[in-house]
Design a protein around this motif. Structure first.
Motif, PDB file in Angstrom:
ATOM      1  N   GLY A   1       0.793  -1.219   0.000  1.00  0.00           N
ATOM      2  CA  GLY A   1       0.000   0.000   0.000  1.00  0.00           C
ATOM      3  C   GLY A   1       0.828   1.273   0.000  1.00  0.00           C
ATOM      4  O   GLY A   1       2.059   1.249  -0.072  1.00  0.00           O
TER       5      GLY A   1
ATOM      6  N   GLY B   1      -3.483   5.628   0.502  1.00  0.00           N
ATOM      7  CA  GLY B   1      -4.522   4.630   0.287  1.00  0.00           C
ATOM      8  C   GLY B   1      -4.758   3.695   1.446  1.00  0.00           C
ATOM      9  O   GLY B   1      -5.310   2.609   1.268  1.00  0.00           O
TER      10      GLY B   1
ATOM     11  N   THR C   1      -2.211  -3.230   1.013  1.00  0.00           N
ATOM     12  CA  THR C   1      -2.776  -4.025  -0.070  1.00  0.00           C
ATOM     13  C   THR C   1      -3.109  -5.393   0.522  1.00  0.00           C
ATOM     14  O   THR C   1      -2.308  -5.944   1.269  1.00  0.00           O
ATOM     15  CB  THR C   1      -1.777  -4.194  -1.225  1.00  0.00           C
ATOM     16  OG1 THR C   1      -1.384  -2.903  -1.703  1.00  0.00           O
ATOM     17  CG2 THR C   1      -2.374  -5.014  -2.358  1.00  0.00           C
TER      18      THR C   1
ATOM     19  N   ASP D   1      -2.663  -0.636  -2.576  1.00  0.00           N
ATOM     20  CA  ASP D   1      -3.905  -0.305  -1.859  1.00  0.00           C
ATOM     21  C   ASP D   1      -5.141  -1.015  -2.403  1.00  0.00           C
ATOM     22  O   ASP D   1      -6.259  -0.700  -1.996  1.00  0.00           O
ATOM     23  CB  ASP D   1      -4.140   1.212  -1.853  1.00  0.00           C
ATOM     24  CG  ASP D   1      -2.951   1.974  -1.293  1.00  0.00           C
ATOM     25  OD1 ASP D   1      -2.659   1.801  -0.097  1.00  0.00           O
ATOM     26  OD2 ASP D   1      -2.300   2.720  -2.055  1.00  0.00           O
ATOM     27  N   ALA D   2      -4.965  -1.964  -3.315  1.00  0.00           N
ATOM     28  CA  ALA D   2      -6.104  -2.757  -3.775  1.00  0.00           C
ATOM     29  C   ALA D   2      -6.473  -3.780  -2.703  1.00  0.00           C
ATOM     30  O   ALA D   2      -5.616  -4.264  -1.959  1.00  0.00           O
ATOM     31  CB  ALA D   2      -5.768  -3.468  -5.083  1.00  0.00           C
TER      32      ALA D   2
ATOM     33  N   GLY E   1      -4.526   0.568  -8.650  1.00  0.00           N
ATOM     34  CA  GLY E   1      -4.512   0.997  -7.264  1.00  0.00           C
ATOM     35  C   GLY E   1      -5.890   1.324  -6.707  1.00  0.00           C
ATOM     36  O   GLY E   1      -6.752   1.834  -7.418  1.00  0.00           O
ATOM     37  N   HIS E   2      -6.091   1.001  -5.435  1.00  0.00           N
ATOM     38  CA  HIS E   2      -7.292   1.343  -4.668  1.00  0.00           C
ATOM     39  C   HIS E   2      -8.540   0.580  -5.122  1.00  0.00           C
ATOM     40  O   HIS E   2      -9.633   0.852  -4.612  1.00  0.00           O
ATOM     41  CB  HIS E   2      -7.584   2.848  -4.726  1.00  0.00           C
ATOM     42  CG  HIS E   2      -6.395   3.716  -4.451  1.00  0.00           C
ATOM     43  ND1 HIS E   2      -5.995   4.028  -3.174  1.00  0.00           N
ATOM     44  CD2 HIS E   2      -5.522   4.334  -5.297  1.00  0.00           C
ATOM     45  CE1 HIS E   2      -4.920   4.819  -3.245  1.00  0.00           C
ATOM     46  NE2 HIS E   2      -4.608   5.007  -4.509  1.00  0.00           N
TER      47      HIS E   2
ATOM     48  N   GLN F   1      -8.291   2.332 -11.516  1.00  0.00           N
ATOM     49  CA  GLN F   1      -8.114   2.648 -10.101  1.00  0.00           C
ATOM     50  C   GLN F   1      -9.432   3.095  -9.467  1.00  0.00           C
ATOM     51  O   GLN F   1     -10.276   3.706 -10.123  1.00  0.00           O
ATOM     52  CB  GLN F   1      -7.059   3.739  -9.920  1.00  0.00           C
ATOM     53  CG  GLN F   1      -7.387   5.060 -10.577  1.00  0.00           C
ATOM     54  CD  GLN F   1      -6.249   6.063 -10.436  1.00  0.00           C
ATOM     55  OE1 GLN F   1      -5.269   5.803  -9.741  1.00  0.00           O
ATOM     56  NE2 GLN F   1      -6.377   7.209 -11.087  1.00  0.00           N
ATOM     57  N   PHE F   2      -9.608   2.726  -8.220  1.00  0.00           N
ATOM     58  CA  PHE F   2     -10.771   3.043  -7.388  1.00  0.00           C
ATOM     59  C   PHE F   2     -12.052   2.305  -7.795  1.00  0.00           C
ATOM     60  O   PHE F   2     -13.097   2.520  -7.196  1.00  0.00           O
ATOM     61  CB  PHE F   2     -11.054   4.553  -7.353  1.00  0.00           C
ATOM     62  CG  PHE F   2      -9.979   5.350  -6.669  1.00  0.00           C
ATOM     63  CD1 PHE F   2      -9.911   5.384  -5.285  1.00  0.00           C
ATOM     64  CD2 PHE F   2      -9.042   6.053  -7.405  1.00  0.00           C
ATOM     65  CE1 PHE F   2      -8.922   6.125  -4.650  1.00  0.00           C
ATOM     66  CE2 PHE F   2      -8.046   6.792  -6.783  1.00  0.00           C
ATOM     67  CZ  PHE F   2      -7.977   6.834  -5.400  1.00  0.00           C
TER      68      PHE F   2
ATOM     69  N   ASP G   1     -16.436   6.733  -5.712  1.00  0.00           N
ATOM     70  CA  ASP G   1     -15.353   7.209  -6.563  1.00  0.00           C
ATOM     71  C   ASP G   1     -15.587   7.004  -8.057  1.00  0.00           C
ATOM     72  O   ASP G   1     -15.053   7.738  -8.872  1.00  0.00           O
ATOM     73  CB  ASP G   1     -14.040   6.517  -6.167  1.00  0.00           C
ATOM     74  CG  ASP G   1     -13.595   6.881  -4.761  1.00  0.00           C
ATOM     75  OD1 ASP G   1     -13.448   8.084  -4.492  1.00  0.00           O
ATOM     76  OD2 ASP G   1     -13.416   5.965  -3.938  1.00  0.00           O
TER      77      ASP G   1
END
Length: 269
Positions: free
Chosen positions: A99, A103, A107, A124-125, A141-142, A159-160, A256
């Motif tokens: 991570g 975030g 992770t 951060d996933a 990510g995320h 991402q997100f 998001d």
């Protein structure tokens, strides 16, 4: 610890913690902050670095890179973490990053996951339990991936993005919007293509529950009114249907990214 096998060509840092029955194969590298729980096996040429914990019974195949610093220009060496669950299979050339400060510093990959060759999980996933990433799937990510999600080969996740539990993502899809639980998404950019009926049946959901979910799906993704109005109506009409309520909660918690919708004029099969 009893039963630990470390090949003479492997490099295991003095601070690394290895559980009972761990096997570290030829030319592997294990960093000083790494924890390998009982019966983890690194086949060969595996690198596990950073503040990484690998759950019991997980197997990692050659040339996987696990726990190296994120591919994020905002990362400045913070002691972020990577947690991998139990009984996972991580195949050749997989990359998984820890991570970042932006975030949540973590992770996380759940239990019983299969990450096929060359797949990637970014900083951060959060990946749930029993998830399958086919070859060359990239999770940015995320992103948040629910339990029992299945990906076809060469998919990309923005991402997100959130992907709900028991969803199916068709091969070569680019996912840039949230995919509802039990949904099926296909294409570039992906659109909702109905429910993951095959997956629902294989997972043992009752026929009546599936029929109720199909009725709610048609209502939520019809053309009358706004999406939020239709979701609110479904929440009331199907208040005792747990699968429908999963979808309702998922949509109402969107933050998001937009919700992945069917193509105009399309119908669920």
């Amino acid at each position: 610890m009893s039963g630990i096998l470390v090949h003479p060509t492997a490099v295991v840092a003095s601070g690394a913690r290895l559980g009972a029955g761990v096997k570290v194969g030829p030319y592997c590298i294990v960093g000083e902050h790494v924890v390998l729980h009982d019966n983890v096996e690194l086949i060969s040429h595996v690198v596990v670095e950073g503040h990484t914990t690998v759950g019991a019974g997980t197997r990692i195949f050659p040339f996987a890179s696990v726990g190296h610093q994120p591919q994020d220009l905002k990362f400045h060496g913070e002691a972020s973490r990577l947690e991998i669950g139990e009984r996972c299979t991580i195949r050749e050339s997989v990359t998984i990053n820890p991570g970042t400060e932006g975030g949540g510093m973590l992770t996380k990959i759940g239990n019983d996951c299969l990450l096929m060759a060359c797949s990637h999980v970014a900083h951060d996933a959060h990946v749930g339990n029993n998830v399958v990433l086919a070859n060359y799937v990239g999770v940015a990510g995320h992103a948040v991936i629910g339990d029992y999600v299945r990906f076809g080969g060469m998919c990309a996740v923005h991402q997100f993005v959130r992907i709900g539990s028991h969803a199916f993502i068709g091969a070569q899809s680019m996912i840039d919007a949230d995919v509802i639980p039990y949904g099926m998404a296909l294409g570039n950019r992906a659109r909702l293509a109905g429910l993951n009926l095959v997956g629902l049946k294989r997972s043992g959901f009752e026929r009546e529950s599936i029929h109720t979910l199909r009725a709610a799906y048609r209502m939520i993704f019809s053309s009358e009114g706004t999406l939020r109005e239709r979701v609110d109506d479904a929440a009331v009409m199907f208040k005792d249907a747990s699968l429908v309520q999963d979808v309702v909660s998922f949509i109402t918690s969107a933050k998001d990214r937009p919700i992945c919708l069917p193509r105009a004029g399309s119908e669920e099969e």
